[in-house]
Design a protein around this motif. Sequence first.
Motif, PDB file in Angstrom:
ATOM      1  N   THR A   7       0.843  -1.186   0.000  1.00 41.47           N
ATOM      2  CA  THR A   7       0.000   0.000   0.000  1.00 41.47           C
ATOM      3  C   THR A   7       0.878   1.236   0.000  1.00 41.47           C
ATOM      4  O   THR A   7       2.035   1.201   0.442  1.00 41.47           O
ATOM      5  CB  THR A   7      -0.904   0.015   1.243  1.00 41.47           C
ATOM      6  OG1 THR A   7      -1.799   1.114   1.148  1.00 41.47           O
ATOM      7  CG2 THR A   7      -0.111   0.127   2.520  1.00 41.47           C
ATOM      8  N   ASP A   8       0.340   2.335  -0.525  1.00 40.96           N
ATOM      9  CA  ASP A   8       1.020   3.619  -0.449  1.00 40.96           C
ATOM     10  C   ASP A   8       0.847   4.136   0.966  1.00 40.96           C
ATOM     11  O   ASP A   8      -0.274   4.370   1.418  1.00 40.96           O
ATOM     12  CB  ASP A   8       0.398   4.590  -1.460  1.00 40.96           C
ATOM     13  CG  ASP A   8       1.201   5.879  -1.567  1.00 40.96           C
ATOM     14  OD1 ASP A   8       2.124   6.059  -0.752  1.00 40.96           O
ATOM     15  OD2 ASP A   8       0.904   6.682  -2.471  1.00 40.96           O
ATOM     16  N   LEU A   9       1.952   4.346   1.667  1.00 40.08           N
ATOM     17  CA  LEU A   9       1.878   4.610   3.108  1.00 40.08           C
ATOM     18  C   LEU A   9       1.687   6.085   3.435  1.00 40.08           C
ATOM     19  O   LEU A   9       1.286   6.419   4.548  1.00 40.08           O
ATOM     20  CB  LEU A   9       3.142   4.083   3.789  1.00 40.08           C
ATOM     21  CG  LEU A   9       3.345   2.570   3.634  1.00 40.08           C
ATOM     22  CD1 LEU A   9       4.665   2.164   4.246  1.00 40.08           C
ATOM     23  CD2 LEU A   9       2.199   1.815   4.285  1.00 40.08           C
ATOM     24  N   HIS A  10       2.026   6.974   2.505  1.00 36.98           N
ATOM     25  CA  HIS A  10       1.849   8.421   2.752  1.00 36.98           C
ATOM     26  C   HIS A  10       2.535   8.849   4.048  1.00 36.98           C
ATOM     27  O   HIS A  10       1.952   9.508   4.901  1.00 36.98           O
ATOM     28  CB  HIS A  10       0.355   8.787   2.826  1.00 36.98           C
ATOM     29  CG  HIS A  10      -0.406   8.432   1.591  1.00 36.98           C
ATOM     30  ND1 HIS A  10      -0.241   9.090   0.391  1.00 36.98           N
ATOM     31  CD2 HIS A  10      -1.337   7.464   1.373  1.00 36.98           C
ATOM     32  CE1 HIS A  10      -1.033   8.561  -0.524  1.00 36.98           C
ATOM     33  NE2 HIS A  10      -1.711   7.573   0.037  1.00 36.98           N
ATOM     34  N   LEU A  11       3.788   8.470   4.193  1.00 31.99           N
ATOM     35  CA  LEU A  11       4.569   8.871   5.368  1.00 31.99           C
ATOM     36  C   LEU A  11       5.382  10.112   5.029  1.00 31.99           C
ATOM     37  O   LEU A  11       6.063  10.156   4.003  1.00 31.99           O
ATOM     38  CB  LEU A  11       5.515   7.742   5.797  1.00 31.99           C
ATOM     39  CG  LEU A  11       4.877   6.462   6.319  1.00 31.99           C
ATOM     40  CD1 LEU A  11       5.939   5.399   6.549  1.00 31.99           C
ATOM     41  CD2 LEU A  11       4.116   6.718   7.614  1.00 31.99           C
TER      42      LEU A  11
ATOM     43  N   LEU B 170      14.153  10.078  13.238  1.00 26.77           N
ATOM     44  CA  LEU B 170      13.397   9.625  12.075  1.00 26.77           C
ATOM     45  C   LEU B 170      12.643   8.335  12.353  1.00 26.77           C
ATOM     46  O   LEU B 170      11.520   8.154  11.869  1.00 26.77           O
ATOM     47  CB  LEU B 170      14.348   9.449  10.886  1.00 26.77           C
ATOM     48  CG  LEU B 170      15.037  10.728  10.388  1.00 26.77           C
ATOM     49  CD1 LEU B 170      15.953  10.416   9.215  1.00 26.77           C
ATOM     50  CD2 LEU B 170      13.997  11.775   9.994  1.00 26.77           C
ATOM     51  N   ALA B 171      13.244   7.422  13.123  1.00 24.09           N
ATOM     52  CA  ALA B 171      12.546   6.171  13.437  1.00 24.09           C
ATOM     53  C   ALA B 171      11.261   6.458  14.207  1.00 24.09           C
ATOM     54  O   ALA B 171      10.219   5.839  13.954  1.00 24.09           O
ATOM     55  CB  ALA B 171      13.462   5.239  14.237  1.00 24.09           C
ATOM     56  N   ALA B 172      11.328   7.396  15.160  1.00 27.42           N
ATOM     57  CA  ALA B 172      10.135   7.746  15.931  1.00 27.42           C
ATOM     58  C   ALA B 172       9.086   8.389  15.029  1.00 27.42           C
ATOM     59  O   ALA B 172       7.880   8.154  15.198  1.00 27.42           O
ATOM     60  CB  ALA B 172      10.503   8.688  17.073  1.00 27.42           C
TER      61      ALA B 172
ATOM     62  N   ALA C 203       7.431   5.574  13.067  1.00 22.83           N
ATOM     63  CA  ALA C 203       6.513   4.838  13.946  1.00 22.83           C
ATOM     64  C   ALA C 203       5.245   5.644  14.190  1.00 22.83           C
ATOM     65  O   ALA C 203       4.132   5.098  14.164  1.00 22.83           O
ATOM     66  CB  ALA C 203       7.207   4.503  15.267  1.00 22.83           C
ATOM     67  N   ALA C 204       5.396   6.950  14.423  1.00 21.17           N
ATOM     68  CA  ALA C 204       4.221   7.796  14.666  1.00 21.17           C
ATOM     69  C   ALA C 204       3.322   7.837  13.441  1.00 21.17           C
ATOM     70  O   ALA C 204       2.082   7.847  13.557  1.00 21.17           O
ATOM     71  CB  ALA C 204       4.664   9.208  15.055  1.00 21.17           C
ATOM     72  N   GLY C 205       3.911   7.857  12.247  1.00 26.34           N
ATOM     73  CA  GLY C 205       3.108   7.854  11.034  1.00 26.34           C
ATOM     74  C   GLY C 205       2.289   6.584  10.876  1.00 26.34           C
ATOM     75  O   GLY C 205       1.123   6.623  10.474  1.00 26.34           O
ATOM     76  N   PHE C 206       2.902   5.452  11.198  1.00 21.20           N
ATOM     77  CA  PHE C 206       2.163   4.193  11.149  1.00 21.20           C
ATOM     78  C   PHE C 206       1.027   4.177  12.170  1.00 21.20           C
ATOM     79  O   PHE C 206      -0.092   3.754  11.871  1.00 21.20           O
ATOM     80  CB  PHE C 206       3.104   3.015  11.395  1.00 21.20           C
ATOM     81  CG  PHE C 206       3.824   2.547  10.168  1.00 21.20           C
ATOM     82  CD1 PHE C 206       3.124   1.956   9.126  1.00 21.20           C
ATOM     83  CD2 PHE C 206       5.183   2.711  10.033  1.00 21.20           C
ATOM     84  CE1 PHE C 206       3.777   1.523   7.989  1.00 21.20           C
ATOM     85  CE2 PHE C 206       5.844   2.286   8.908  1.00 21.20           C
ATOM     86  CZ  PHE C 206       5.144   1.688   7.875  1.00 21.20           C
ATOM     87  N   ARG C 207       1.305   4.630  13.390  1.00 22.31           N
ATOM     88  CA  ARG C 207       0.258   4.647  14.417  1.00 22.31           C
ATOM     89  C   ARG C 207      -0.917   5.513  13.967  1.00 22.31           C
ATOM     90  O   ARG C 207      -2.083   5.147  14.139  1.00 22.31           O
ATOM     91  CB  ARG C 207       0.815   5.187  15.737  1.00 22.31           C
ATOM     92  CG  ARG C 207       1.850   4.300  16.398  1.00 22.31           C
ATOM     93  CD  ARG C 207       2.156   4.822  17.804  1.00 22.31           C
ATOM     94  NE  ARG C 207       3.427   4.301  18.280  1.00 22.31           N
ATOM     95  CZ  ARG C 207       4.578   4.989  18.261  1.00 22.31           C
ATOM     96  NH1 ARG C 207       4.607   6.239  17.794  1.00 22.31           N
ATOM     97  NH2 ARG C 207       5.683   4.440  18.710  1.00 22.31           N
TER      98      ARG C 207
ATOM     99  N   VAL D  81      17.089   2.641  10.418  1.00 23.47           N
ATOM    100  CA  VAL D  81      16.031   3.521  10.922  1.00 23.47           C
ATOM    101  C   VAL D  81      14.674   2.827  10.786  1.00 23.47           C
ATOM    102  O   VAL D  81      13.855   2.831  11.710  1.00 23.47           O
ATOM    103  CB  VAL D  81      16.040   4.864  10.157  1.00 23.47           C
ATOM    104  CG1 VAL D  81      14.773   5.661  10.442  1.00 23.47           C
ATOM    105  CG2 VAL D  81      17.269   5.677  10.546  1.00 23.47           C
ATOM    106  N   VAL D  82      14.425   2.201   9.641  1.00 28.99           N
ATOM    107  CA  VAL D  82      13.147   1.525   9.420  1.00 28.99           C
ATOM    108  C   VAL D  82      13.037   0.287  10.308  1.00 28.99           C
ATOM    109  O   VAL D  82      11.970   0.021  10.886  1.00 28.99           O
ATOM    110  CB  VAL D  82      12.990   1.138   7.935  1.00 28.99           C
ATOM    111  CG1 VAL D  82      11.691   0.366   7.711  1.00 28.99           C
ATOM    112  CG2 VAL D  82      13.015   2.383   7.068  1.00 28.99           C
ATOM    113  N   VAL D  83      14.137  -0.453  10.439  1.00 32.31           N
ATOM    114  CA  VAL D  83      14.118  -1.641  11.310  1.00 32.31           C
ATOM    115  C   VAL D  83      13.768  -1.247  12.738  1.00 32.31           C
ATOM    116  O   VAL D  83      12.959  -1.901  13.407  1.00 32.31           O
ATOM    117  CB  VAL D  83      15.474  -2.369  11.253  1.00 32.31           C
ATOM    118  CG1 VAL D  83      15.560  -3.432  12.356  1.00 32.31           C
ATOM    119  CG2 VAL D  83      15.678  -3.018   9.891  1.00 32.31           C
ATOM    120  N   THR D  84      14.355  -0.145  13.221  1.00 34.85           N
ATOM    121  CA  THR D  84      14.050   0.324  14.579  1.00 34.85           C
ATOM    122  C   THR D  84      12.568   0.668  14.721  1.00 34.85           C
ATOM    123  O   THR D  84      11.917   0.318  15.715  1.00 34.85           O
ATOM    124  CB  THR D  84      14.907   1.556  14.916  1.00 34.85           C
ATOM    125  OG1 THR D  84      16.284   1.187  14.881  1.00 34.85           O
ATOM    126  CG2 THR D  84      14.562   2.096  16.301  1.00 34.85           C
ATOM    127  N   ALA D  85      12.006   1.345  13.720  1.00 33.56           N
ATOM    128  CA  ALA D  85      10.580   1.698  13.769  1.00 33.56           C
ATOM    129  C   ALA D  85       9.711   0.452  13.745  1.00 33.56           C
ATOM    130  O   ALA D  85       8.746   0.332  14.515  1.00 33.56           O
ATOM    131  CB  ALA D  85      10.229   2.612  12.594  1.00 33.56           C
TER     132      ALA D  85
END
Length: 472
Positions: free
Chosen positions: A2-6, A15-17, A20-24, A54-58
């Motif tokens: 899916t297009d995540l629009h982050l 950046l990891a935070a 994560a906030a964008g996903f939440r 960074v992505v792995v941490t998120a």
Amino acid sequence: MTDLHLSLDRSAGRLAAQIAAGFRAGVRSGRLTAGTRLPSSRDLARDLDVSRGVVVTAYEQLTAEGFLIARRGDGTRIAPLARPDEEAAPPPRPPARQAEPQAGPAVRYDLSPGQPDLSAFPRERWIAAARAALRTLPHDALAYPDPAGVADLRAELASYLGRVRAAHADPGRIVIMNGVAQGLSGLLGQLRADGHTALAVEDPTSVRQLPMLAAAGVRLVRVPVDEEGVDVAALARTQARAVLVTPAHQYPTGVVLSPARRAELIAWARDADGVILEDDYDAEFRYDRDPVGCLQGIDPDRVVLLGSVSKSLAPALRLGWAVAPPFLAEGLREHRTNTDLGAPVLEQYALTEFLRGGGYDRHLRTMRRRYRARRDALAGALAENLPGARVRGVSAGIHLYVELPGGCDEDEIVERAARAGVSVAGARAMWSPRRAEEAPPALVLGYASLPEPRLVKAAQLLGQAVAHGAGG
């Protein structure tokens, strides 16, 4: 996919935070639904022009929080338990028939103390541990267990408690119990049979615990707690030769027993031929430094160490332990024989695997990071919204003790907060009647079960309740 629009603000850092906030936000708005498959960490890192780490941490943070689930061969998906936030979701369709009105206001922000984040229970890792245990479990292990507990679990606990809590914990001293409460009940029965007529308890203390202790048939003697922990001089003036303490993080004040008081308490037990019942409450969650070793490691023949996984994993498991001198350990084993024939076996083997494979340590590391972030969010929001309050107990645990500004009426603040949708516990009932008259009005606020933005909002509402109470 899916297009995540982050979107990322690179000048803000962390950046990891931000990811994560964008996903939440996507989950809570309903844009990212359960089962949605996400890009691999490598692909998302390329799309966002960030390092893969960074992505792995998120992803790891969101998996630990229960927003994501990762399976080998199936990639990473939005977890089935992740649901849109009730504030972002459309209002539910009214029922065909009008339901009876609920009594009292709706609780939208539950700051009741003593509740861990149940959504963080490591379901997949626990299932894996249970499967691993069942795969190798001999048939005869499914018979009635050793009332002291599964031998493998006691061995793993002895190693863990020795390593993490500096306990003197050989397997022969450990008895598996259905939580700390059952351990206390069995121990008090033994102490009463040995001639103990009184039990000293901290003042203040948990009101939930007092009826259970009184039901054991001993007289309860309240001993003051001050800035260094339990007042050992006051304890020595009582006739009690047994005392129940929470030295790692006193409930509810959050005081950590000072080094001087630790030495005084051990000396009291030796001089009085006494017994210390050490409830290792909140010992897993220390934020300002490494956890202080338990009292039991100093004098294992005078101290009983009581612990459980109720706060670290979930109360529903009903798994705890007592590390006791041999004569008390044997008495607890006999108590289990005579009352319930021992603890459930499969859960014990699952916990054994969880400890042995390092899953328990990893889970605790994750939860310490999460709870510390939530503590910081709540403490910071309280400082902003209740500037006249004094916040105590921040060094450990999953609750704060908040002394309200002068002139506040504790009961009125609790009631006003409830009308605003914030459930809080007043502290007065936790003190003995005499000391309750002297203690400043205070609240005991749990922060484990709410994410940071909701804790901030709860603190704002609580600040308004205090301001209106002071103004009215």
